[in-house]
Write an enzyme that holds these catalytic residues in place. Structure first.
Site, mmCIF file in Angstrom:
data_model
loop_
_atom_site.group_PDB
_atom_site.id
_atom_site.type_symbol
_atom_site.label_atom_id
_atom_site.label_comp_id
_atom_site.label_asym_id
_atom_site.label_seq_id
_atom_site.Cartn_x
_atom_site.Cartn_y
_atom_site.Cartn_z
ATOM 1 N N SER A 149 0.767 -1.263 -0.154
ATOM 2 C CA SER A 149 -0.085 -0.134 -0.083
ATOM 3 C C SER A 149 0.867 1.273 -0.064
ATOM 4 C CB SER A 149 -1.021 0.008 1.333
ATOM 5 O OG SER A 149 -1.454 1.112 1.530
ATOM 6 N N GLY A 150 0.830 2.127 -0.952
ATOM 7 C CA GLY A 150 1.624 3.257 -1.100
ATOM 8 C C GLY A 150 1.333 4.398 0.241
ATOM 9 N N ASP B 195 -11.157 5.161 -1.385
ATOM 10 C CA ASP B 195 -9.993 5.618 -0.707
ATOM 11 C C ASP B 195 -9.837 6.865 -0.642
ATOM 12 O OD1 ASP B 195 -7.109 6.105 -0.520
ATOM 13 O OD2 ASP B 195 -6.781 4.173 -1.216
ATOM 14 N N CYS C 99 -4.395 6.995 -3.771
ATOM 15 C CA CYS C 99 -3.928 5.493 -3.580
ATOM 16 C C CYS C 99 -2.645 5.232 -4.400
ATOM 17 C CB CYS C 99 -5.105 4.688 -4.388
ATOM 18 S SG CYS C 99 -5.031 2.891 -4.151
#
Length: 344
Positions: A91-92, A253, A257
């Site tokens: 996950s960034g 989100d 993202c």
């Protein structure tokens, strides 16, 4: 207080997306790699995810990370990502939160104006460049693991929508990519609930009709998210576009993202719309932005891939100890269908 378990938690967000960082209280997690530790947490210690993310202590839009020592000789630290329905390989936004917390709390030394880190995620090593000033991390630029397209242009049948054209792309998580305008969306906050409901339908239909398996690690989950893509435009010698990623169990989100941006880069490159070194400014449904570039090209099994570089900023919002009283009736929390779309 009679807490039977105490977790030290740093609240953080990256461009609007929650990313709590658990810095103490977990104890030993067996496993040689962060992927091994991810599997162990999922199968033997899932109560931690439920305590932190489920109600009444968490919420559907919360994410968390457990920072752990890494066995990799190049890594400064490791982390395992916890989301409300899964343990993503990467996950960034969560990586931005982890890097920011490690440096701003002094767990790792901060060097100004730039601190270079190597973090081990379950997806592999993530090389991070942190710009720092006056004790604050002002930018986190991460080199993600390679992103690639499983299906460049496919049709799926979706109940209530008919035939929908999609791409299936891996960017650290696997995405059903769809043109937002083709489904009548402009990616406005007022559309958020509808985006979530349609996004879940698209994801489930794609997962049933299009087979995917990561060529290097088949244990990485298949299609779990939907990404609605806005139109591209040229601005300041680069590309700009809006997007909205629908995260399970069905919410937007809040950031652009990181893995979704990585997937967008892979798709744009496969279609000849962006070259290495060119910039994509990716905007979220909330208006926050990541700056994205292709740092290089790679191969993952039979798939042509890109190496995404994603940059954004994270902010610490609080530090606290989360405890569990042994008489609390909600030892592992609960979910409600009003916001979670399901119950457990």
């Amino acid at each position: 207080m009679r807490f039977k378990k105490v977790l030290s938690v740093v609240d953080c967000h990256a461009e609007g997306e929650s990313g709590k960082v658990i810095v103490g209280g977990v104890g030993q997690v067996p496993g040689q790699t962060m992927f091994d530790k991810r599997v162990y947490l999922k199968t033997h210690m899932d109560d931690i995810r439920k305590i932190v993310l489920f109600e009444p202590r968490g919420a559907v839009w919360h994410n968390a990370n457990i920072v752990l020592p890494s066995n990799h000789p190049e890594a400064d630290f490791g982390y395992v990502i916890l989301e409300t329905t899964e343990y993503p390989a990467m996950s960034g936004s969560n990586t931005m939160c982890v890097a920011t917390v490690l440096l701003e709390t002094g767990i790792l030394p901060m060097q100004e104006p730039v601190t270079l880190l190597v973090l081990e995620s379950p997806a592999g090593l993530i090389r991070v460049r942190c710009e720092c000033a006056d004790g604050k991390v002002t930018s986190v630029r991460l080199l993600n693991q390679p992103a690639f397209c499983y299906h460049l242009d496919s049709s799926i049948e979706v109940e209530g929508l008919g035939t929908v054209r999609v791409a299936i792309v891996y960017g650290g998580m696997t995405y059903t990519m769809v043109d937002a305008a083709a489904l009548g969306f402009s990616i406005d906050p007022s559309e958020a609930r509808d985006l979530c409901e349609i996004g879940q339908k698209l994801k489930f239909a794609a997962a049933e009709q299009l087979a995917v398996a990561h060529p290097e690690n088949p244990a990485i989950p298949g299609i779990t998210n939907t990404e609605f893509m806005g139109p591209l435009r040229r601005e300041n010698n680069g590309l700009v576009s809006k997007n909205c990623v629908v995260v399970s169990p069905g919410r937007c989100d809040r950031s652009p993202c990181g893995t979704g941006s990585s997937a967008r880069l892979a798709l744009l490159h496969a279609k000849g719309l962006i070259a290495p070194g060119e910039t994509l400014v990716h905007e979220s449904i909330t208006g926050s932005r990541f700056t994205c570039t292709i740092d290089g090209l790679a191969k993952v099994g039979k798939y042509d891939a890109v190496i995404p570089a994603i940059a954004g900023q994270a902010w610490i919002t609080g530090l606290y100890q989360m405890g569990m009283d042994p008489t609390d009736p909600y030892q592992e929390g609960f979910t409600m269908a009003d916001t979670w779309m399901t119950t457990v």
